[in-house]
Every structure is written in C-alpha cells, then in structure tokens.
Design an enzyme around this catalytic site. Structure first.
Site, mmCIF file in Angstrom:
data_model
loop_
_atom_site.group_PDB
_atom_site.id
_atom_site.type_symbol
_atom_site.label_atom_id
_atom_site.label_comp_id
_atom_site.label_asym_id
_atom_site.label_seq_id
_atom_site.Cartn_x
_atom_site.Cartn_y
_atom_site.Cartn_z
ATOM 1 N N ASP A 29 0.848 -1.196 0.000
ATOM 2 C CA ASP A 29 0.000 0.000 0.000
ATOM 3 C C ASP A 29 0.882 1.243 0.000
ATOM 4 O OD1 ASP A 29 -1.939 1.934 0.476
ATOM 5 O OD2 ASP A 29 -2.026 1.503 2.636
ATOM 6 N N ASP A 33 -4.194 3.899 2.684
ATOM 7 C CA ASP A 33 -5.614 3.565 2.958
ATOM 8 C C ASP A 33 -5.773 2.121 3.451
ATOM 9 O OD1 ASP A 33 -5.155 2.125 0.647
ATOM 10 O OD2 ASP A 33 -6.872 2.917 -0.462
ATOM 11 N N ASP A 106 -6.624 -11.267 -14.673
ATOM 12 C CA ASP A 106 -7.692 -12.193 -14.309
ATOM 13 C C ASP A 106 -8.911 -11.840 -15.161
ATOM 14 O OD1 ASP A 106 -9.178 -14.034 -12.590
ATOM 15 O OD2 ASP A 106 -7.629 -13.592 -11.100
ATOM 16 N N ASP A 208 -11.235 -17.050 -14.660
ATOM 17 C CA ASP A 208 -11.963 -17.445 -13.457
ATOM 18 C C ASP A 208 -13.113 -18.410 -13.791
ATOM 19 O OD1 ASP A 208 -12.258 -16.744 -10.555
ATOM 20 O OD2 ASP A 208 -14.274 -16.201 -11.212
ATOM 21 N N GLU A 267 -9.012 -21.522 -14.825
ATOM 22 C CA GLU A 267 -9.194 -22.003 -13.464
ATOM 23 C C GLU A 267 -10.124 -23.196 -13.630
ATOM 24 O OE1 GLU A 267 -10.813 -20.911 -9.024
ATOM 25 O OE2 GLU A 267 -11.837 -20.130 -10.763
ATOM 26 N N HIS A 341 -4.837 -17.378 -3.742
ATOM 27 C CA HIS A 341 -5.685 -16.538 -2.882
ATOM 28 C C HIS A 341 -6.924 -17.262 -2.385
ATOM 29 C CE1 HIS A 341 -7.492 -16.562 -6.762
ATOM 30 N NE2 HIS A 341 -8.582 -16.004 -6.259
ATOM 31 N N ASP A 342 -7.194 -18.460 -2.892
ATOM 32 C CA ASP A 342 -8.347 -19.240 -2.427
ATOM 33 C C ASP A 342 -7.931 -20.360 -1.488
ATOM 34 O OD1 ASP A 342 -10.146 -17.785 -3.955
ATOM 35 O OD2 ASP A 342 -9.924 -19.086 -5.693
HETATM 36 C C1 NOJ Z 1 -12.613 -18.263 -8.185
HETATM 37 C C2 NOJ Z 1 -11.759 -17.196 -7.620
HETATM 38 O O1 NOJ Z 1 -10.426 -17.635 -7.551
HETATM 39 C C3 NOJ Z 1 -12.340 -16.851 -6.272
HETATM 40 O O2 NOJ Z 1 -11.504 -16.020 -5.521
HETATM 41 C C4 NOJ Z 1 -13.684 -16.226 -6.503
HETATM 42 O O3 NOJ Z 1 -14.298 -15.986 -5.260
HETATM 43 C C5 NOJ Z 1 -14.596 -17.130 -7.328
HETATM 44 N N1 NOJ Z 1 -13.912 -17.730 -8.423
HETATM 45 C C6 NOJ Z 1 -15.754 -16.344 -7.879
HETATM 46 O O4 NOJ Z 1 -15.324 -15.431 -8.849
#
Ligand code: NOJ
Length: 567
Positions: A29, A33, A106, A208, A267, A341-342
């Site tokens: 950052d 913020d 993305d 995605d 993905e 990130h998931d």
């Molecule tokens: C997969 C993404 O990696 C995830 O972070 C997102 O919440 C879902 N798709 C919905 O877009």
C-alpha cells in the site's frame, strides 16, 4: 539450455515460465488507505524480477464494489479506485515489460457485479435490451430448480428480484449474477473487452471458473443429494459442462486468443482428468493450460467446510499429481500449484508451520513445485514462507465465503468455536490473504494506515528484508530454485516417473530428457525417512539441498528435499 534437442517437445514461453501470483489488495500500500495498490506493485518490480519469475498474474484490478475482492466486476475497462488509475496500470505494464516480465490479468466473465450497468439495465424490465445478458427465471413458472450459490448462507444460487417478479442465477453471491453466454451479443462484448486489453499489451488471461460459463438453460432438477456426492457438489457434471462450453471457448480462441502471442489459463473448477484435454489439446484451439482442484481438495473432511484431516495421505497426494501428469504425457500442458488466494498458506497446509520445521518444509514444497512437469504457479508470500493467519475471532475475517459458512453453522446451531479452530489449519481463504511481510516495521512494511486485513504477528522475524540478507532463507532458496529450473530443461519438459509409489513418507521421482536424468527426493514428514529405490545416488551430483549440510543418503532427514543429477 541450448545443448538440448528441440525436436522432442513443442517449446513455448508459457511452458518454460514460472508464474508469480500477486494478490494486489495485500501486496503493498503506498497511499496509506490500508489497501494495496498498483503503485505498490510498481515500487516492488525489482524485487519481483530478483525472484527469477517470468510472468505475473494479478488478481482482478477492475472497477468493483468488492463484495468478493474484485471477483465482482462493475467495469471491465477501468481500474478499481483503491488500486489506482489507468495511468498507473500503463506504468506498471511498461515497467514489467522493460524488465522482461509478462503480465497476465484475471478474466472474470462467468459473472459480473450486480452493480455493472448491464445488470442494472437487465433487472429493469423483462423487455430491456440487456435482459438476456443474464439468466432470469419468471416467477410464474414456479421456483427454479436448485442451483448452489457458493457464498450465500442459505446456499441458494437463485435470488428473487421483485422489480420484474423473476429470479436470477448466481453461482457465487447474489452480488455476482451469472452472465448469459448463450447470448451472442454478450459474447461479442466480452471478446471486444479482451481484445481491448490485449491491444494495451497484456500477455494473457487467467480465466476465473471458465468451465462454468455455459449453462443448460432449461435448468433441469438436480437433487441436493446428487449435489452432495462429493466435496464440490459434482461441479464437473452439473456446473462445468454446459452443452456449448467448448463452442464458446473455440469462438474465444478465434475471435481473441489466436491473434496474440499470449497464454490462456483456465481455473479448472470442475475440470476432471477424463475431459481435461478438451480444454488444452492444442489441436482443438481453445486454451493453453488449466489448474485442477484435485490436489488442493485432498484431505478435506466431507460434510464440513474445508476442515482438514491432519493425517492426509502422501500416497494419495502422489497418485493425484502422477495421474494428472499422465493426462498431459503426450499432448496438452499442465500446471502445478499449492497455494493461491483461495487456499490456506501452503506451508501450514502441506508442510509444517511449527518453529522447528517451518523453514525446511516450506523449502521442500518449493522444491516440489519447481521440479514437476507443468507450469508452476507460485503465490506471493510463499517465497518467504508465510503461514496461516489463524485468526481467533470471526470479526478478524473479511472473506465473503468464510462469513457465509460461519452463518450456515450458526443457523444450524452448530459448534462455532470448532468452526474457528478448523479454519486455522483448514481452508479459510483469508489465511492466504494477509498482507505481504516486507520488513519488521509497523504492519510489516505493508501500509502506514490500518490494513484491510490483519497482518500476521510473526512479521517481526518473518519478512522479506531479513531473508534477502540471509543466504539460507526461504527467499534465497526460491531464487536458487527458479535458476535451477531455468538451467535444466529436463525440469521443464522431461519425462516424469514416480518411484517408490507406496512409500507413505517420501515423494521420489525422476525427470528425464535427452539423456539427462534428475532425481528428486522429498521427505514430507518430521522424522527421518528412507527411500526405497534401486536408482543409485553414489555418483550423483547434488544440485540443491534444503539443509546446509549435504548428506547424500537414502535416509532423508525431516522435511529434507534434494535434487540430484544422476550420472
Ligand atoms: C474463483 C476465484 O479464484 C475466487 O476467488 C472467486 O471468489 C470465485 N472464483 C468467484 O469469482
């Protein structure tokens, strides 16, 4: 690299690349913020280059109200206000290209935000020109057949909208209505937008949940029982295999991807081994690679939200990665990842984040990722061995998914304390989203303000600055590993052979190309463990080892990782 023959494989830059994923919200950052921004990434370009990576994938940076941290896009051709401006974007892209780094964006086109102007129009009336940009079900036909809505406490993927007395479809939250790909006008809009970004100079897209875009618009009944058959509710059958999916991907290839020297990554939600090649067989002219979920779903206990079985099986782990390698043995191309990130942090999930083994096990996982066949996707922060946040209170979580799951447990009268405990080792996505730990100053050097998500307390000793100076740090190990991969084409294209298959402690394999043979030994446990193989290491040369002393033994030390060149 030059000494090896080019005839045995089809060389492509995106096969030889190491991809570094940046979660912009948590990277750096610069305006105080508490949210990372593009200027922050720009300020770290030399650091990124120093890692030896080739491609940067940025999570969504478009206009968004942030219901799902940018995966709910309200303007595909604008930059999210918190992240900066289009001018910042242009500077970032230029700075990357000047350093020989490529940029992958993305692409979130299964759904938009409900605040996108298309949806605002679409919901106004049943005869609005944008009506068919989304999936609507008129209420007079009764309730539509159940579809899962991943981020809703009631689990439903349909939401009633009073204005036109209809339901609309959303596979994720109600703030993320699904776009109607059956409508050719919608497809043209998406392709035009993609072309616009390519003309700006980007190098590819990570797409995605792309297998979800096509739907059977009769929406046949699927029982909850059928949906519950496995952890992901049989995504492959019910959500990821719409009748025209591959027609749309071919059309996308023709209208967009084929015009550029780019990479396209799916993905692969719902992507299964049997049909994976349909996405990435080069003869079909669709996409280049996909990432599956079989590996990262291993060890979750059915019936719970991403609760991890600590005794997950290494034999199964090896089988998953070996079977997926076989899918692409002759055609197509795979990927390899353990964090994003998931996902929770790879070291907490697949390694051991105790003080004794954190550094070693994190290096072991890095060795695995950079010695497998398939393009490695490496998540920011993993290079310094960041670990799970392990929040004690639901108030510390920000992620829409975790909050919805917490509500579910609460509404069912379940054990909320246990839920919080499970998320510490299990799947809560915020575990992997805490701010990047740059140094030992306030907030780990991430921000002067109040970070949007708490920084992990361990930043005082676990940070990039300390590790940059330490030759034995995770950071410098990662740099060595990217160099090693680059200087051994066998690690990229070489044949993969699993050894000692039933060994519950050690993952051992060879990689082989044009007479060069490498042996990789990985002890996934906190005890000494022996590898049983007739491959002799007597004359082998050690290329890298995660211990400071080299033992050259078939008995590996805890979390030991070694790469040998066999003679
Ligand atoms: C997969 C993404 O990696 C995830 O972070 C997102 O919440 C879902 N798709 C919905 O877009």
């Amino acid at each position: 690299m030059a000494q090896e023959s080019k005839s045995s494989f089809d060389r492509k830059w995106w096969k030889e690349a190491v991809v570094y994923q940046i979660y912009p919200r948590s990277f750096k950052d610069t305006d105080g913020d508490g949210v990372g921004d593009l200027k922050g990434i720009i300020s770290k370009l030399d650091y990124i280059k120093s890692l030896g990576v080739d491609v940067v994938w940025l999570n969504p940076i478009y206009g968004s109200p942030n219901a799902d941290n940018g995966y709910d896009i309200s303007d595909y051709q604008a930059i999210m206000k918190e992240f900066g401006t289009m001018e910042d974007f242009d500077t970032l892209l230029k700075g990357m290209h000047e350093r020989g780094l490529k940029l992958v964006m993305d692409l979130v086109v299964n759904h938009s935000s409900d605040e996108h102007k298309w949806f605002q129009e679409s919901r106004k009336s049943r005869d609005n020109p944008y009506r068919d940009y989304y999936h609507w079900w008129p209420a007079e036909k009764g309730k539509p057949a159940f579809r899962p809505g991943a981020f809703e406490a009631d689990g439903s993927g349909w939401r009633y909208d009073k204005q036109t007395d209809s339901y609309y479809l959303h596979y994720f939250s109600y703030k993320q209505p699904d776009l109607n790909w059956e409508n050719p006008k919608l497809r043209q809009e998406i392709f035009a937008m993609m072309n616009w970004w390519f003309k700006k100079g980007i190098d590819g897209f990570r797409m995605d949940v792309i297998p979800f875009i096509a739907k059977d618009t009769t929406f046949p009944v699927i029982t909850q029982e059928e949906l519950n058959k496995d952890y992901h509710g049989r995504w492959d059958i019910y959500m990821a295999s719409g009748p025209h999916l591959h027609d749309y991907l071919k059309e996308m290839n023709k209208e967009v991807l084929s015009k550029y020297d780019c990479m396209a990554l799916a993905e692969g939600a719902g992507m299964i081994k049997e049909t994976a090649l349909n996405f990435v067989d080069p003869d079909r002219k669709e996409l280049d690679m996909g990432y599956h979920f079989e590996g990262t779903n291993l060890g979750y206990i059915p019936g719970y939200f991403k609760k991890m079985n600590p005794n997950w099986s290494l034999v199964e782990f090896k089988k998953i990665y070996s079977d997926w390698d076989a899918v692409y043995a002759k055609k197509g191309w795979g990927t390899i990842y353990l964090g994003n990130h998931d996902q929770p942090r790879m070291t907490s999930r697949w390694g051991n984040d105790s003080p004794q083994f954190r550094v070693l096990s994190s290096k072991l996982l890095t060795t695995f990722l950079l010695t497998m066949r398939g393009t490695p996707y490496y998540y920011n922060g993993d290079e310094i061995g960041m670990v799970n946040a392990k929040f004690d209170k639901i108030d510390d979580y920000r992620d829409i998914e975790t909050l919805a799951e917490y509500e579910k447990v609460k509404n069912a009268g379940g054990d909320l304390k246990q839920f919080i405990e499970d998320q510490k080792t299990g799947g809560a996505r915020d575990n992997g989203r805490t701010p990047f730990q740059w140094d030992a100053t306030k907030n780990g050097g991430f921000s002067n303000g109040n970070p949007w998500l708490k920084v992990n307390d361990n930043y005082s000793y676990l940070n990039a600055k300390v590790q940059d100076k330490d030759p034995n740090s995770n950071l410098n190990y990662f740099r060595k590993m990217t160099r090693l991969r680059k200087s051994n084409l066998a690690l990229i294209y070489g044949k993969y052979t699993l050894l000692d298959k039933e060994n519950p402690n050690v993952y051992a394999y060879t990689r082989e190309l044009n007479g060069k043979k490498l042996l990789i030994l990985l002890n996934f446990t906190s005890k000494n463990a022996k590898v049983n193989t007739d491959v002799s290491i007597k004359n082998a040369k050690v290329l890298i080892n995660n211990y400071t002393t080299v033992s050259k033994s078939t008995e590996l030390r805890p979390y030991e990782a070694i790469v040998y060149e066999l003679k």
